[in-house]
Design a protein around this motif. Sequence first.
Motif, short mmCIF file in Angstrom:
data_model
loop_
_atom_site.label_atom_id
_atom_site.label_comp_id
_atom_site.label_asym_id
_atom_site.label_seq_id
_atom_site.Cartn_x
_atom_site.Cartn_y
_atom_site.Cartn_z
N LEU A 148 -3.82 -0.63 -19.75
CA LEU A 148 -4.61 0.38 -19.04
C LEU A 148 -5.19 -0.21 -17.76
N TYR A 149 -5.71 -1.44 -17.87
CA TYR A 149 -6.27 -2.10 -16.68
C TYR A 149 -5.18 -2.23 -15.60
N ALA A 150 -4.02 -2.74 -16.01
CA ALA A 150 -2.93 -2.95 -15.03
C ALA A 150 -2.48 -1.62 -14.42
N LEU A 151 -2.42 -0.59 -15.24
CA LEU A 151 -2.01 0.72 -14.73
C LEU A 151 -3.00 1.23 -13.68
N ILE A 152 -4.28 1.14 -14.02
CA ILE A 152 -5.31 1.64 -13.09
C ILE A 152 -5.27 0.85 -11.79
N ARG A 153 -5.16 -0.47 -11.92
CA ARG A 153 -5.19 -1.32 -10.72
C ARG A 153 -3.95 -1.12 -9.84
N THR A 154 -2.80 -0.95 -10.46
CA THR A 154 -1.61 -0.79 -9.62
C THR A 154 -1.54 0.61 -9.02
N LEU A 155 -2.12 1.57 -9.70
CA LEU A 155 -2.04 2.94 -9.18
C LEU A 155 -3.14 3.27 -8.17
N THR A 156 -4.28 2.61 -8.27
CA THR A 156 -5.34 2.91 -7.30
C THR A 156 -5.01 2.31 -5.92
N GLN A 157 -4.30 1.18 -5.91
CA GLN A 157 -3.84 0.57 -4.66
C GLN A 157 -4.97 0.32 -3.66
N GLU A 158 -6.06 -0.18 -4.19
CA GLU A 158 -7.21 -0.52 -3.33
C GLU A 158 -7.68 -1.93 -3.68
N TYR A 159 -8.28 -2.59 -2.73
CA TYR A 159 -8.92 -3.89 -2.96
C TYR A 159 -7.98 -4.88 -3.62
N TYR A 160 -6.80 -4.98 -3.10
CA TYR A 160 -5.79 -5.90 -3.66
C TYR A 160 -5.59 -7.11 -2.76
N PHE A 161 -6.30 -7.15 -1.61
CA PHE A 161 -6.04 -8.21 -0.64
C PHE A 161 -7.33 -8.59 0.08
N VAL A 162 -7.55 -9.91 0.24
CA VAL A 162 -8.68 -10.41 1.02
C VAL A 162 -8.08 -11.10 2.24
N ALA A 163 -8.13 -10.44 3.38
CA ALA A 163 -7.42 -10.95 4.56
C ALA A 163 -7.98 -12.29 5.02
N ALA A 164 -9.31 -12.48 4.96
CA ALA A 164 -9.92 -13.70 5.50
C ALA A 164 -9.37 -14.96 4.83
N TYR A 165 -9.07 -14.86 3.53
CA TYR A 165 -8.62 -16.06 2.78
C TYR A 165 -7.18 -15.89 2.27
N HIS A 166 -6.57 -14.83 2.65
CA HIS A 166 -5.21 -14.50 2.21
C HIS A 166 -5.07 -14.54 0.69
N TYR A 167 -5.99 -13.85 0.02
CA TYR A 167 -5.87 -13.68 -1.44
C TYR A 167 -5.14 -12.36 -1.68
N LEU A 168 -3.96 -12.45 -2.26
CA LEU A 168 -3.19 -11.24 -2.58
C LEU A 168 -3.07 -11.15 -4.10
N SER A 169 -3.45 -10.01 -4.64
CA SER A 169 -3.40 -9.83 -6.10
C SER A 169 -1.97 -9.94 -6.62
N PRO A 170 -1.79 -10.62 -7.76
CA PRO A 170 -0.44 -10.70 -8.35
C PRO A 170 0.09 -9.33 -8.75
N PHE A 171 -0.80 -8.33 -8.93
CA PHE A 171 -0.34 -6.99 -9.28
C PHE A 171 0.25 -6.25 -8.07
N SER A 172 0.05 -6.79 -6.87
CA SER A 172 0.56 -6.11 -5.67
C SER A 172 1.49 -6.99 -4.85
N SER A 173 1.94 -8.08 -5.44
CA SER A 173 2.75 -9.04 -4.68
C SER A 173 4.20 -9.03 -5.17
#
Length: 280
Positions: free
Chosen positions: A54-79
């Motif tokens: 459920l967590y993974a579904l919500i996170r992949t479908l909301t498509q928000e807050y998956y990347f921190v540009a300043a430190y180049h943190y990209l979520s494994p759910f969106s990479s």
Amino acid sequence: MSAPTRPGATDAAGDKPRGVDAPGRATIKARTLRKDAWWRSPLITMTLLTIWVLYALIRTLTQEYYFVAAYHYLSPFSSPCVSASCVPESRDFGTWFGEFPGFIPFAILVLPFLLGFRLTCYYYRKAYYRAFWRSPAACAVPEPHKKYTGETRFPLVVQNAHRYFFYAAIAVSLVNTYDAIRAFSSPTGFGIGLGTIIMVVNVVLLWTYTVSCHSCRHIFGGKLRHFSRHPVRYKMWTWISKLNGKHMELAWTTLGTLMLTDMYIWFVSAGYINDLRIIG
Ligand code: FES
């Protein structure tokens, strides 16, 4: 011998009793003779896997807050993020697709392989066959299904493709490794933060889980007549066998670290918390 009184498993044609109801087996009317809490483990498994999915579904479908540009943190759910819907700084591998509709995950390129790898994993098979399909729910607890065809027919025959999903998982782990290396960033260049450490730990554990795979063990140690003539493969097989003994623990740990990594990036990206910076 009397005919079975409890509805039980039959063969594929549905006529001859199989399993605990097969001819020659003792006829026991009780559902199971086990007195211990055999249901506890499948129940815990079902609860935890449901929460994670459920967590993974919500996170992949909301498509928000998956990347921190300043430190180049990209979520494994969106990479890897390779569609025009991804923020430009997150598209290190280029823009392969146009804008995605909201229901298509950013990581559509790797998700089928990742899911295929986990779903066909020998450990997860045991876990979800017991927890969800109850086939069987536990040792000495007969399954409720009337037919049993095992993994010989569609869709479960696909489980036999696990080795190929293992090869794909290597490619996915390489992408995750790239992301972890890119996380050594700051607005001024090089940097290390708590997010970097979390991403590195996650990727190390992902590799450990991947390498501990039963297919990997067979690739190195299978089809050999003499270990003595293949000392390097023997060494690898011995090493992988040790990891393989921890495969279940690694399967769960990596689900946890995947969730933790994504959640940390989500919280930093949304501004709920600040990244704890060590350098940069
Ligand atoms: S057996 Fe679990 S990943 Fe291969």
